[in-house]
Motif scaffolding. Structure first.
Motif, PDB file in Angstrom:
ATOM      1  N   SER A  93       0.821  -1.209   0.000  1.00  0.00           N
ATOM      2  CA  SER A  93       0.000   0.000   0.000  1.00  0.00           C
ATOM      3  C   SER A  93       0.861   1.267   0.000  1.00  0.00           C
ATOM      4  N   ARG A  94       2.030   1.185   0.626  1.00  0.00           N
ATOM      5  CA  ARG A  94       2.935   2.341   0.566  1.00  0.00           C
ATOM      6  C   ARG A  94       4.296   1.854   0.074  1.00  0.00           C
ATOM      7  N   PRO A  95       4.453   1.733  -1.241  1.00  0.00           N
ATOM      8  CA  PRO A  95       5.655   1.096  -1.782  1.00  0.00           C
ATOM      9  C   PRO A  95       6.928   1.883  -1.460  1.00  0.00           C
ATOM     10  N   PRO A  96       7.976   1.198  -1.033  1.00  0.00           N
ATOM     11  CA  PRO A  96       9.263   1.855  -0.829  1.00  0.00           C
ATOM     12  C   PRO A  96       9.888   2.143  -2.193  1.00  0.00           C
ATOM     13  N   ASP A  97      10.939   2.953  -2.174  1.00  0.00           N
ATOM     14  CA  ASP A  97      11.585   3.345  -3.409  1.00  0.00           C
ATOM     15  C   ASP A  97      12.584   2.259  -3.815  1.00  0.00           C
ATOM     16  N   LEU A  98      12.197   1.420  -4.746  1.00  0.00           N
ATOM     17  CA  LEU A  98      13.040   0.279  -5.119  1.00  0.00           C
ATOM     18  C   LEU A  98      14.014   0.651  -6.248  1.00  0.00           C
ATOM     19  N   PRO A  99      15.110  -0.073  -6.366  1.00  0.00           N
ATOM     20  CA  PRO A  99      16.047   0.178  -7.463  1.00  0.00           C
ATOM     21  C   PRO A  99      15.358  -0.027  -8.812  1.00  0.00           C
ATOM     22  N   ASP A 100      15.891   0.623  -9.857  1.00  0.00           N
ATOM     23  CA  ASP A 100      15.255   0.454 -11.174  1.00  0.00           C
ATOM     24  C   ASP A 100      15.537  -0.948 -11.723  1.00  0.00           C
ATOM     25  N   GLU A 101      14.806  -1.255 -12.787  1.00  0.00           N
ATOM     26  CA  GLU A 101      14.823  -2.611 -13.294  1.00  0.00           C
ATOM     27  C   GLU A 101      16.223  -3.066 -13.712  1.00  0.00           C
ATOM     28  N   ASP A 102      16.970  -2.177 -14.356  1.00  0.00           N
ATOM     29  CA  ASP A 102      18.316  -2.569 -14.782  1.00  0.00           C
ATOM     30  C   ASP A 102      19.211  -2.870 -13.587  1.00  0.00           C
ATOM     31  N   THR A 103      19.122  -2.058 -12.544  1.00  0.00           N
ATOM     32  CA  THR A 103      19.924  -2.308 -11.339  1.00  0.00           C
ATOM     33  C   THR A 103      19.539  -3.664 -10.730  1.00  0.00           C
ATOM     34  N   LEU A 104      18.234  -3.932 -10.698  1.00  0.00           N
ATOM     35  CA  LEU A 104      17.784  -5.208 -10.128  1.00  0.00           C
ATOM     36  C   LEU A 104      18.411  -6.388 -10.868  1.00  0.00           C
ATOM     37  N   VAL A 105      18.433  -6.299 -12.185  1.00  0.00           N
ATOM     38  CA  VAL A 105      18.995  -7.405 -12.954  1.00  0.00           C
ATOM     39  C   VAL A 105      20.516  -7.448 -12.776  1.00  0.00           C
ATOM     40  N   ASP A 106      21.150  -6.267 -12.730  1.00  0.00           N
ATOM     41  CA  ASP A 106      22.603  -6.235 -12.520  1.00  0.00           C
ATOM     42  C   ASP A 106      22.974  -6.876 -11.186  1.00  0.00           C
ATOM     43  N   ILE A 107      22.214  -6.559 -10.145  1.00  0.00           N
ATOM     44  CA  ILE A 107      22.473  -7.151  -8.827  1.00  0.00           C
ATOM     45  C   ILE A 107      22.387  -8.670  -8.933  1.00  0.00           C
ATOM     46  N   GLN A 108      21.301  -9.120  -9.558  1.00  0.00           N
ATOM     47  CA  GLN A 108      21.102 -10.562  -9.629  1.00  0.00           C
ATOM     48  C   GLN A 108      22.220 -11.249 -10.409  1.00  0.00           C
ATOM     49  N   GLU A 109      22.616 -10.639 -11.518  1.00  0.00           N
ATOM     50  CA  GLU A 109      23.660 -11.268 -12.335  1.00  0.00           C
ATOM     51  C   GLU A 109      25.003 -11.284 -11.617  1.00  0.00           C
ATOM     52  N   SER A 110      25.366 -10.146 -10.997  1.00  0.00           N
ATOM     53  CA  SER A 110      26.661 -10.093 -10.297  1.00  0.00           C
ATOM     54  C   SER A 110      26.679 -11.066  -9.129  1.00  0.00           C
ATOM     55  N   GLY A 111      25.603 -11.049  -8.362  1.00  0.00           N
ATOM     56  CA  GLY A 111      25.528 -11.908  -7.193  1.00  0.00           C
ATOM     57  C   GLY A 111      25.603 -13.374  -7.575  1.00  0.00           C
ATOM     58  N   HIS A 112      24.851 -13.709  -8.632  1.00  0.00           N
ATOM     59  CA  HIS A 112      24.820 -15.095  -9.071  1.00  0.00           C
ATOM     60  C   HIS A 112      26.216 -15.572  -9.505  1.00  0.00           C
ATOM     61  N   ARG A 113      26.871 -14.743 -10.317  1.00  0.00           N
ATOM     62  CA  ARG A 113      28.216 -15.113 -10.793  1.00  0.00           C
ATOM     63  C   ARG A 113      29.173 -15.330  -9.614  1.00  0.00           C
TER      64      ARG A 113
END
Lengths: 388, 605
Positions: free
Chosen positions: A207-227
């Motif tokens: 109901s009160r969404p926090p300010d989340l990272p943009d979509e590209d950052t989200l994917v970058d995080i996932q890719e870096s973390g996964h590697r």
């Protein structure tokens, strides 16, 4: 024809404080939903006894105590519970028995006792090791408490520990996400559940969404973390699950391979397969009364703890199976389809065809498995499988 | 009461319409009049009784003509039968207005005393005057503090040339002066003429299909008397029918067993097909079958065409049946099967305007539960071929090889725009942008009247909405087809990932093709959701790409954590995703949402 393996889920519905992202059945222990450990353990025992016939002679392969915050209960409570469970059902010799623990409540004095009660795996809800993020997530613990909780668990004898860690947190960058991950890895857990924060309906964040990272950052995080995780020896075996030394979560694998499970405790869900005399297979789901007080009152209610149940009809079965099986990086052997659903391999191929045509499945013919791209676009894969 | 009503002689009958612009308060006034005459009890009087179609009520507009018969106890001690025939107020439906007016001897011109005269009312008012109707100016919304009756009365005199110094000043909302208005109506509107003993001549004003009663026709009797059980003769079809039910609306359907010259009411005669009782036809008795036909109405021609395709091809049969049913009550609806490479089987449907199109789409979806994709609307073009043939096309993708076309002609309309002086500059530049040619401009009261010739294609798209937005809602518009005129037109193709999508093609003026093409691909880029792969959107003329943009691929689409035994939330998520895709059409591998097909309507935003 044999029945699927079976696990047991136990729900403990209380928390010190409800987190703003959480949509599980949890209730603040002080907010009128007065926690009564002894009464609840009694109820769980009754609940289990009523469900035990659904084991149909099978030994329990894994147990998961989830919440809520199961570590609010004492070691003696669990000792009493497991004594009763073992008196009413068979367990595999090396059954995995996991308990979720909140670093803010994992009291040192209980940890050894949990181990003695038979709990052999601990899942620590760390979520983040960044103080700011922990505050935004509404966690009751800080970074230091999380680190020391892990150390205490080790010294109490837990040699199989999972850390729940989120990414894609408000204000997070690739660098800060990697910091979290590296700090967690340094503790040397056998298992990491590393998953992206999602905003679920019926939560404060929704109901009160926090300010989340943009979509590209989200994917970058996932890719870096996964590697990085793979480079330090954690093998991903499911979308968000990593294990070292083969210590995969057997309880969760049971879900993903469409196994059966009993569910006891407030709001717990179960899934059971039955076979008729003709070998005809019926899969049904059931769920227990959700509100803790109502659940406790059901002890003396002729209806028992059950709130509802339904048979999964043949139209729903394929998607339910694939929704689980395709989350596994290795997928499942094709033969599991018939064993779990009783449906023909022609039906399986019909469901998989659109995703196969789009090049989202692995070329491994003997397995039901997505390829790397399919894993990234699993929601699209499932939509394509939903041909009804 | 109703038996009384049927005994009124001609001198105690008044047939009238209300001419008013949308939101000038016609429906509220109609309700007031019904209430004063006791047509319905307070409990029955729902807001805006006459707009009975759910959609009409929601949008606050009238689409179809309706009528109501009321008893008015006048101050002279007599009881008058008032027959009020409702008229639609939107420019798309102006042909319905002339039909309604044909049944009347007078009309109330209702003008918002705070807003002034609008173009649509002017056009309808002229139609009324041409048909020799007595037009009574009425100033409504006198309860508003901004009401300026002197100014608006002056405007009526100047723009329409109607004496308005004595115009009744009412408030339909508060009920102010409604009695006075009714007295004036009885005094000034002439009673109908007619010979009740003569041979029957009745005009069909409207016909609609009712699931229980069959075809119901709204008729005006000019001569003679029609009774239940009579054998009646339909002049156009030559067929005979027996009258099963006859009466009028009060506004409840009220059986009287008889209608006589001068009256307006309904006739039901067991007709099962709307074409058996065509609007504008003359009804007489079988025994007087040779009586002359009344001048009917011109058949309305659709002005705008669009392809409509069911989202699921399984719905095609249902869609066809639904169109058939809608066409029963809407003579202006025209449709032929169409086959699109991109969208499959559907229909090319002709409409009176874009509002008509929206209404039909909404009714199909709401009343018939069919999910539809509609392509961008287009007008009808005239093609003069080299061999001398003249053909018409209303589907850009069906444009023949231009090598055989000698000349391509587009429809031109004459548009009249009324707008307060301060917005005239905006309106002129909008008309210039749309290739308009100014014919006339003059000051009328506090407003300016602009007369332009404009390509119809430029008008039907979003011109009306655009006019409203550049004039803070004050500009009003009326237009009518003038002629076909040669123009330099080209087909603009849209390619998605290299494939031409026939349903996205447009016919457009060559001078605009590049700029519109660029705006269009940018709009499409915003409207097409990101997918698993890059989607290239290109605009091309004759194989030459004039604009392109790319919808970048999504990098992932997966639900992070799927724990626990409760599968219902996972299923809900998938269900939600599925619902989102429902309004999309798979073209090749690309999913294109409905909005993208209508992107051309948004290029002027």
């Amino acid at each position: 024809m044999i029945l699927p393996s079976i696990a047991l889920y136990i729900h403990v519905p209380w928390c010190i404080k409800k987190c703003p992202y959480c949509d599980f059945n949890s209730h603040q222990a002080d907010a009128g939903a007065g926690m009564d450990e002894a009464a609840y353990i009694d109820a769980l025992i009754d609940d289990f006894k009523a469900d035990a016939p659904m084991l149909q002679g099978r030994a329990i392969s894994a147990v998961f105590i989830g919440g809520g915050t199961p570590s609010l209960f004492s070691d003696r409570g669990y000792a009493r519970l497991f004594e009763a469970l073992r008196a009413n059902a068979a367990f595999d010799d090396h059954a995995e028995i996991t308990m979720e623990a909140n670093p803010g409540t994992a009291e040192r004095r209980y940890l050894e006792g949990y181990r003695e009660a038979g709990i052999n795996r601990l899942s620590l809800g760390v979520q983040s090791l960044d103080e700011t993020a922990l505050r935004i997530l509404g966690r009751i613990h800080g970074r230091e408490e999380a680190l020391s909780a892990f150390a205490h668990a080790r010294s109490a004898g837990f040699d199989n520990i999972n850390i729940d860690l989120m990414h894609g947190l408000p204000g997070q960058t690739v660098a800060s996400a990697m910091d979290d991950l590296k700090t967690a890895e340094a503790l040397g857990p056998e298992h990491l559940s590393w998953y992206q924060l999602t905003l679920e309906p019926n939560t404060a964040f929704y109901s009160r969404p926090p300010d989340l990272p943009d979509e590209d950052t989200l994917v970058d995080i996932q890719e870096s973390g996964h590697r990085w995780l793979e480079s330090v020896g954690y093998a991903r075996y499911e979308i968000s699950a990593y294990a070292r030394g083969g210590r995969q979560s057997r309880h969760n694998l049971n879900y993903w391979t469409f196994g059966d499970y009993l569910g006891i405790g407030a709001g717990a869900h179960g899934k059971i397969t039955h076979r008729g005399h003709d070998g005809e297979l019926t899969v049904s789901r059931y769920w227990k009364t959700r509100q803790p007080e109502a659940y406790l009152r059901r002890r003396v209610d002729p209806r028992g703890f059950l709130a509802g149940q339904r048979t999964i009809d043949a139209e729903e079965l394929p998607l339910e199976f694939l929704m689980n099986a395709l989350r596994l990086v290795e997928g499942v052997p094709s033969s599991l389809w018939y064993e779990r659903t009783g449906l023909s391999s022609e039906q399986l191929q019909a469901h998989l065809l659109p995703a196969r045509q789009r090049g989202l499945l692995s070329s491994e013919g003997s397995r039901i498995q997505v390829n790397d791209k399919g894993l990234l676009f699993l929601n699209d894969v499932l939509a394509l499988c939903d041909i009804a | 009461m109703t038996q009384d009503a049927t005994r009124r002689d001609l001198s105690k009958i008044r047939n009238f319409s209300i001419i008013a612009h949308i939101d000038h308060g016609k429906s509220t006034l109609a309700d007031r009049i019904i209430q004063v005459c006791g047509g319905l009890t307070d409990r029955e009087l729902k807001e805006q009784v006459l707009d009975s179609m759910e959609l009409e009520r929601e949008r606050g507009i009238t689409i179809k003509a309706q009528s109501v018969t009321l008893d008015y106890h006048a101050k002279d001690g007599h009881i008058y039968q008032l027959n009020f025939i409702d008229t639609p107020g939107h420019v798309d439906f102006s042909y319905e207005v002339s039909r309604s007016l044909y049944a009347c001897e007078g009309a109330l011109l209702v003008v918002d005393a705070a807003q002034g005269v609008e173009a649509q009312s002017v056009a309808n008012c002229y139609t009324a005057i041409e048909q020799n109707l007595e037009v009574l100016p009425v100033l409504n919304k006198m309860d508003l503090p901004q009401a300026d009756p002197e100014k608006v009365a002056h405007e009526i005199e100047e723009i329409i040339g109607l004496d308005a110094h004595d115009a009744v000043q009412v408030s339909a909302k508060s009920g102010l002066n409604i009695d006075l208005l009714l007295e004036r109506l009885v005094r000034d509107i002439p009673p109908p003429k007619g010979d009740r003993e003569g041979p029957l001549q009745a005009l069909i004003i409207d016909s609609w299909f009712d699931n229980y009663q069959g075809v119901v026709s709204l008729v005006r009797l000019f001569d003679g008397t029609l009774k239940k059980g009579d054998r009646m003769h339909m002049k156009s079809t030559g067929r005979d029918w027996e009258v099963n039910d006859i009466g009028f609306f009060t506004p409840k359907q009220t059986h009287t067993g008889i209608l006589r010259a001068g009256e307006v009411g309904y006739v039901i005669a067991g007709i099962k097909d709307i074409h058996g009782a065509p609007v504008g036809d003359t009804i007489t008795h079988t025994k007087t079958r040779d009586v002359a036909r009344l001048p009917g109405f011109q058949k309305v021609k659709p002005q705008v065409y669009a392809g409509m395709f069911p989202v699921s091809s399984d719905d095609y049969e249902d869609f066809r049946d639904a169109l058939e049913k809608l066409a029963l009550n809407d003579a202006s609806l025209d449709y032929v099967p169409e086959n699109s490479d991109a969208l499959g089987f559907g229909f090319r449907v002709g409409f009176l305007g874009t509002l008509h199109m929206e209404i039909i789409q909404e009714r199909l979806e709401r009343e018939y539960n069919i999910e539809l994709l509609t392509t961008a609307p287009t007008v009808n073009y005239e093609l003069a071929m080299d061999n001398g043939d003249i053909t018409y096309i209303s589907n850009p993708s069906k444009l023949p090889d231009m090598g055989n076309v000698n000349e391509m002609r587009e429809p031109i309309v004459r548009a009249t725009i009324l707008v307060p002086q301060e917005f005239v500059g905006n309106v002129i530049s909008e008309c210039v942008n749309r290739r308009g040619n100014q014919l006339d401009m003059q000051v009328l009261g506090s407003q300016m009247q602009l007369v332009y010739e404009l390509p119809m294609a430029e008008v039907v798209m979003d011109f009306f909405d655009r006019l409203k937005s550049i004039s803070r809602g004050y500009a009003s518009l009326d237009y009518s087809f003038e002629r076909f005129e040669a123009a330099k037109l080209v087909r603009l193709d849209i390619l998605i990932n290299g494939d031409r999508v026939d349903a996205l093609a447009l016919i457009i003026h060559r001078d605009h093709a590049h700029s519109r093409g660029r705006i269009l691909v940018e709009k499409m880029k915003e409207l097409i959701p990101r997918q698993m792969f890059d989607v290239a959107v290109q605009a091309a003329i004759g194989g030459h790409v004039v604009a392109r943009s790319t919808v970048k691929a999504l990098r992932k689409n997966v639900t992070a954590k799927c724990y626990g035994g409760d599968v219902s939330r996972k299923k809900k998520l998938l269900e939600k995703q599925k619902q989102g895709k429902k309004r999309m059409k798979q073209v090749g591998q690309v999913e294109i949402p409905q909005e993208a097909f209508l992107a051309v309507l948004k290029v002027n935003d």
